[in-house]
Design an enzyme around this catalytic site. Sequence first.
Site, PDB file in Angstrom:
ATOM      1  N   LEU A  33       0.999  -1.337   0.094  1.00 41.86           N
ATOM      2  CA  LEU A  33      -0.179  -0.070  -0.066  1.00 41.86           C
ATOM      3  C   LEU A  33       0.912   1.323   0.109  1.00 41.86           C
ATOM      4  CD1 LEU A  33      -2.835  -1.021   2.590  1.00 41.86           C
ATOM      5  CD2 LEU A  33      -2.634  -1.265   0.003  1.00 41.86           C
ATOM      6  N   HIS A  34       0.569   2.351  -0.857  1.00 42.28           N
ATOM      7  CA  HIS A  34       1.174   3.540  -0.787  1.00 42.28           C
ATOM      8  C   HIS A  34       0.048   4.634  -0.816  1.00 42.28           C
ATOM      9  CE1 HIS A  34      -0.370   3.415  -5.010  1.00 42.28           C
ATOM     10  NE2 HIS A  34       0.336   2.347  -5.260  1.00 42.28           N
ATOM     11  N   HIS A  37      -3.345   4.064  -2.742  1.00 43.68           N
ATOM     12  CA  HIS A  37      -4.317   3.377  -2.281  1.00 43.68           C
ATOM     13  C   HIS A  37      -5.093   3.879  -0.889  1.00 43.68           C
ATOM     14  CE1 HIS A  37      -1.331   0.413  -3.486  1.00 43.68           C
ATOM     15  NE2 HIS A  37      -2.449  -0.203  -4.316  1.00 43.68           N
ATOM     16  N   GLY A 147      -8.982   3.520  -8.640  1.00 38.95           N
ATOM     17  CA  GLY A 147      -8.120   4.534  -8.887  1.00 38.95           C
ATOM     18  C   GLY A 147      -8.058   4.916 -10.402  1.00 38.95           C
ATOM     19  N   ASP A 150      -5.706   3.492 -13.002  1.00 37.60           N
ATOM     20  CA  ASP A 150      -6.183   2.128 -13.746  1.00 37.60           C
ATOM     21  C   ASP A 150      -7.580   2.590 -14.419  1.00 37.60           C
ATOM     22  OD1 ASP A 150      -3.813  -0.050 -12.698  1.00 37.60           O
ATOM     23  OD2 ASP A 150      -4.330   1.443 -11.077  1.00 37.60           O
ATOM     24  N   VAL A 176      -3.088   9.733  -7.404  1.00 36.55           N
ATOM     25  CA  VAL A 176      -2.342  10.377  -6.521  1.00 36.55           C
ATOM     26  C   VAL A 176      -0.649  10.410  -6.932  1.00 36.55           C
ATOM     27  CG1 VAL A 176      -1.388  10.171  -4.096  1.00 36.55           C
ATOM     28  CG2 VAL A 176      -3.547   9.673  -4.521  1.00 36.55           C
ATOM     29  N   MET A 184       1.679   7.309  -8.707  1.00 43.17           N
ATOM     30  CA  MET A 184       2.103   6.288  -7.454  1.00 43.17           C
ATOM     31  C   MET A 184       1.870   4.996  -8.117  1.00 43.17           C
ATOM     32  SD  MET A 184       1.944   7.956  -3.977  1.00 43.17           S
ATOM     33  CE  MET A 184       2.916   9.620  -3.466  1.00 43.17           C
TER      34      MET A 184
HETATM   35  P1  AMP Z   1      -3.259  -2.111  -7.136  1.00 46.68           P
HETATM   36  O1  AMP Z   1      -2.857  -2.484  -5.840  1.00 46.68           O
HETATM   37  O2  AMP Z   1      -2.306  -1.726  -7.922  1.00 46.68           O
HETATM   38  O3  AMP Z   1      -4.174  -3.006  -7.761  1.00 46.68           O
HETATM   39  O4  AMP Z   1      -4.209  -0.987  -7.112  1.00 46.68           O
HETATM   40  C1  AMP Z   1      -5.485  -1.122  -6.303  1.00 46.68           C
HETATM   41  C2  AMP Z   1      -6.304   0.163  -6.489  1.00 46.68           C
HETATM   42  O5  AMP Z   1      -5.767   1.261  -5.870  1.00 46.68           O
HETATM   43  C3  AMP Z   1      -6.724   0.204  -7.886  1.00 46.68           C
HETATM   44  O6  AMP Z   1      -7.902   0.791  -7.897  1.00 46.68           O
HETATM   45  C4  AMP Z   1      -5.805   1.393  -8.398  1.00 46.68           C
HETATM   46  O7  AMP Z   1      -6.333   2.213  -9.453  1.00 46.68           O
HETATM   47  C5  AMP Z   1      -5.687   2.162  -7.113  1.00 46.68           C
HETATM   48  N1  AMP Z   1      -4.428   3.065  -7.392  1.00 46.68           N
HETATM   49  C6  AMP Z   1      -3.171   2.520  -7.512  1.00 46.68           C
HETATM   50  N2  AMP Z   1      -2.290   3.501  -7.573  1.00 46.68           N
HETATM   51  C7  AMP Z   1      -2.954   4.574  -7.446  1.00 46.68           C
HETATM   52  C8  AMP Z   1      -2.758   6.063  -7.497  1.00 46.68           C
HETATM   53  N3  AMP Z   1      -1.422   6.418  -7.728  1.00 46.68           N
HETATM   54  N4  AMP Z   1      -3.560   7.039  -7.172  1.00 46.68           N
HETATM   55  C9  AMP Z   1      -4.853   6.296  -7.062  1.00 46.68           C
HETATM   56  N5  AMP Z   1      -5.374   5.268  -7.050  1.00 46.68           N
HETATM   57  C10 AMP Z   1      -4.487   4.318  -7.353  1.00 46.68           C
END
Ligand code: AMP
Length: 284
Positions: A33-34, A37, A147, A150, A176, A184
Amino acid sequence: MRVSESLAETAALCERYRVAGLSVGLVPTMGALHAGHLALVEAARGECERVVVSAFVNPTQFGHGEDLDAYPRSRETDVEACRRVGVDLAYFAVGDEVYPPGFQTWVTVENLSRPLCGVTRMTHFRGVATVVTQLLDIVRPHRAYFGQKDYQQFRVIERLATDLHLAVDIRLVETVREPDGLAMSSRNAYLRKAEREVAPRIRRALLSSGDLIRGGERGVDKILEVFTDTLRPGTELKIDYAEVRNAVTLEEFSDARVVRDQGVLIAVAVNVGRARLIDNVVIE
Ligand code: AMP
């Protein structure tokens, strides 16, 4: 905060929230998580009385030769981060439970899954759509948060929720970014120093081509030319795709002329060293 690895326990806790009349928000993630998330969590907290974060590196959304094994995993810090931002339930799903022996049922969102990332990642959105459908069924949230980074994924999930009559509101949260504009991503951890230094050009190139549309340019070729000129692809940056499409249907524009009535998406994937980074702008 509750931490669960069990599908049945997660479902039971969420059922308890709903029976108590509490609204439930779900934030599906692959962990590591960053701040991106956590922005989804914050949006969920603003609108829901209980927030559930799922963390699961979903094998079915990775293709052969992709980074499933290398994908960062950081459960302890994820738990801490969830606690810090007021998550109610962190669900660390277990592969064998998500995909029971003999598994053979898939959710395929046909047209929206084909272009853009679907071209090189042919089974990616099938994996995403399937696991998100499962999570929506386990948690049964009132709202689920995704987010904008994606963006194609968001459109795929929104479509499946409509088509399967799922009683969930699919919410989009703005991307973000690092201070220099780089979106990110857990995959930014793959970048070497020199690659990290040039990666913000992706965002700059997207903004330049977006400005062109806002300024009245309608020619897709011209818009993409400005993207490439600003990105300056070379040894560190290699374009996988860069496309201008209808932001709702993800279809191409006829005659390569932009029509703005449903919004315009400029979506790109750029290989930076061994990281494949995606980003986009949407012009309403
Ligand atoms: P992931 O863990 O990469 O599958 O992402 C999980 C959720 O977090 C997805 O809905 C992504 O679109 C969202 N997400 C990942 N990076 C970002 C970001 N930089 N800003 C906003 N949402 C994000």
